[in-house]
Design an enzyme around this catalytic site. Structure first.
Site, short mmCIF file in Angstrom:
data_model
loop_
_atom_site.label_atom_id
_atom_site.label_comp_id
_atom_site.label_asym_id
_atom_site.label_seq_id
_atom_site.Cartn_x
_atom_site.Cartn_y
_atom_site.Cartn_z
N GLN A 235 0.85 -1.21 0.00
CA GLN A 235 0.00 0.00 0.00
C GLN A 235 0.88 1.25 0.00
O GLN A 235 1.77 1.41 0.85
CB GLN A 235 -0.93 0.03 1.22
N TYR B 134 -5.88 10.87 4.42
CA TYR B 134 -4.49 11.13 4.03
C TYR B 134 -4.48 11.96 2.74
O TYR B 134 -5.53 12.38 2.25
CB TYR B 134 -3.73 9.81 3.90
N CYS C 160 -12.63 -11.39 17.22
CA CYS C 160 -12.29 -9.97 17.47
C CYS C 160 -13.52 -9.23 17.98
O CYS C 160 -14.60 -9.36 17.41
CB CYS C 160 -11.82 -9.35 16.15
C1 LIG Z 1 -3.77 -1.11 13.86
C2 LIG Z 1 -4.44 -0.66 12.57
C3 LIG Z 1 -3.67 -0.10 11.57
C4 LIG Z 1 -4.28 0.28 10.35
N1 LIG Z 1 -3.48 0.75 9.33
C5 LIG Z 1 -4.02 0.99 8.11
C6 LIG Z 1 -3.20 1.32 7.00
O1 LIG Z 1 -1.97 1.38 7.08
N2 LIG Z 1 -3.82 1.56 5.81
C7 LIG Z 1 -5.17 1.47 5.67
O2 LIG Z 1 -5.68 1.68 4.57
N3 LIG Z 1 -5.98 1.16 6.70
C8 LIG Z 1 -5.43 0.90 7.90
N4 LIG Z 1 -6.24 0.51 8.94
C9 LIG Z 1 -7.68 0.34 8.70
C10 LIG Z 1 -8.00 -1.10 8.30
O3 LIG Z 1 -7.36 -1.50 7.10
C11 LIG Z 1 -9.51 -1.31 8.08
O4 LIG Z 1 -9.91 -0.51 6.99
C12 LIG Z 1 -10.34 -0.98 9.32
O5 LIG Z 1 -9.67 -1.41 10.50
C13 LIG Z 1 -11.71 -1.65 9.29
O6 LIG Z 1 -11.58 -3.04 9.10
P1 LIG Z 1 -11.70 -4.12 10.31
O7 LIG Z 1 -13.06 -3.93 10.91
O8 LIG Z 1 -11.53 -5.44 9.63
O9 LIG Z 1 -10.61 -3.82 11.28
C14 LIG Z 1 -5.67 0.13 10.17
C15 LIG Z 1 -6.44 -0.41 11.21
C16 LIG Z 1 -5.84 -0.82 12.39
C17 LIG Z 1 -6.70 -1.44 13.46
#
Ligand SMILES: Cc1cc2nc3c(=O)[nH]c(=O)nc-3n(C[C@H](O)[C@H](O)[C@H](O)COP(=O)(O)O)c2cc1C
Length: 361
Positions: free
Chosen positions: A100, A170, A337
């Site tokens: 990414q 961003y 989770c």
């Molecule tokens: C610790 C952490 C770091 C994350 N870093 C990124 C990132 O680098 N780039 C990004 O697009 N989203 C990032 N996200 C967002 C996740 O990719 C995702 O879009 C969001 O957590 C929702 O999905 P989930 O419910 O499966 O966690 C991050 C989320 C968490 C919890």
């Protein structure tokens, strides 16, 4: 067989199943942005755990775009050996990995960048935050070139594709958003001009990597802030993505932390960007990846079956259980989770980990 475990493709990339690890900033690189051994080990573990594709945590394409310390860099050639260590770790386990690409714009922490943060307009993201410097034409060209150069490095390091980060407030999402982009020149003031930065970034990437290399995008479909990007405007962006050389669209939304909703405990709370995916589906034939609170097999399968998404991606569930894909295939019905957002370490600690105190051992 469940559709979740049917193979499918993104451009020239063939995935063994429909489960993707969404980009997750791991904070496991050194202070130059060079990935360290524990990150390679984490990727090996994810690949061994059966996930169809790993998307790396966001990597900064330009020294002025580093969001936070310990973020991975892809802005310099001397990082190549460490980046190659990552791709080797995944490929040795027969996995696939996409990098990414990001520039943090006004979200960059001051200790992570050489000068002031830059942005389309001098508008801080929230009260008390530093006022960013408005980018001039040369600054914009420099960053657009940096997206292309970074994609070239990712390709040379053996990544199976790149993903352009156009979500979560961003830099690209700042250009897309009328709340952050107040420009009156060719980069702002109308939806068509605001999305021009994303278009040029996508074209810069595609020109560098050639026709066959997979280029994905993670797009923020709605900002959820006053005067922010609306779903109607982002659907217009979606209509153009294929023409700009994009191979797949990951649906997300929100500025900053609002993309990571807490307490997804009931089936009704899951798939919180599903409406956006349904609207995007009407506007493009590209493969759609849906992230955001995907927790139970039943919800994932019903979304694939209705056709609103072609792939399911997750972040937090895979911090808790890196082998979740295998577990789902073998009969586990739901991620354990609890979306408590205790995935981030306390200040000063290293890496990411599930810190739910009730986590089963
Ligand atoms: C610790 C952490 C770091 C994350 N870093 C990124 C990132 O680098 N780039 C990004 O697009 N989203 C990032 N996200 C967002 C996740 O990719 C995702 O879009 C969001 O957590 C929702 O999905 P989930 O419910 O499966 O966690 C991050 C989320 C968490 C919890």
């Amino acid at each position: 067989m469940s559709m979740l475990f049917e193979p499918s493709s993104i451009g020239s990339l063939e995935l063994p199943n429909r489960l993707i690890r969404s980009a997750t900033a791991e904070r496991m690189s050194d202070l130059d942005g060079r990935p360290e051994e524990p990150l390679a080990e984490l990727y090996s573990e994810l690949a061994r755990g059966g996930i169809g594709l790993i998307i790396t945590g966001h990597a900064f394409v330009h020294e002025g775009g580093r969001c936070h310390l310990r973020m991975t860099g892809i802005h310099r050639d001397d990082l190549m050996p460490a980046l190659e260590m990552l791709t080797r770790a995944v490929h040795d386990e027969n996995g696939l990995v996409v990098m990414q690409l990001n520039h943090g714009g006004r979200e960059c922490a001051s200790e992570a960048i050489p000068g002031l943060p830059v942005a389309p307009s001098p508008v801080p993201s929230s009260k008390g935050k530093e006022r960013p410097q408005e980018l001039n034409e040369d600054g914009i060209k420099d960053i657009l070139g940096a997206f292309g150069d970074a994609a070239g490095r990712a390709q040379a390091a053996g990544f199976d594709g790149v993903q352009i980060h156009a979500a979560h407030g961003y830099l690209i999402s700042q250009f897309n958003s009328p709340a952050a982009n107040r420009r009156r020149d060719r980069w702002g003031s109308t939806p068509a001009r605001r999305m021009g930065f994303l278009e040029e970034a996508a074209v810069s990437v595609r020109d560098r990597v050639g026709d066959q290399y997979p280029v994905l995008i993670k797009l923020g479909m709605e900002d959820y802030v006053r005067d922010g990007l609306t779903l109607k405007e982002s659907v217009e962006i979606v209509r153009h993505l294929a023409d700009w050389g994009i191979d797949a669209l990951e649906i997300s939304g929100g500025m900053g932390g609002t993309s990571v909703r807490k307490d997804v405990l009931r089936v009704e709370d899951e798939a919180y960007f599903l409406d956006a995916a349904r609207q995007a589906r009407e506007a493009t034939d590209l493969p759609i990846i849906l992230v955001g609170g995907m927790r139970s097999k039943q919800v994932m399968e019903s979304i694939l079956e209705e056709g609103s998404a072609d792939f399911i991606s997750m972040s937090r569930p895979l911090i808790r259980q890196p082998d979740l894909a295998t577990r789902l295939r073998e009969g586990q019905e739901r991620s354990s989770c609890i979306s408590c957002n205790r995935c981030w370490p306390p200040p000063g600690e290293y890496g990411i980990a599930c810190r739910d105190p009730d986590r089963e051992k």
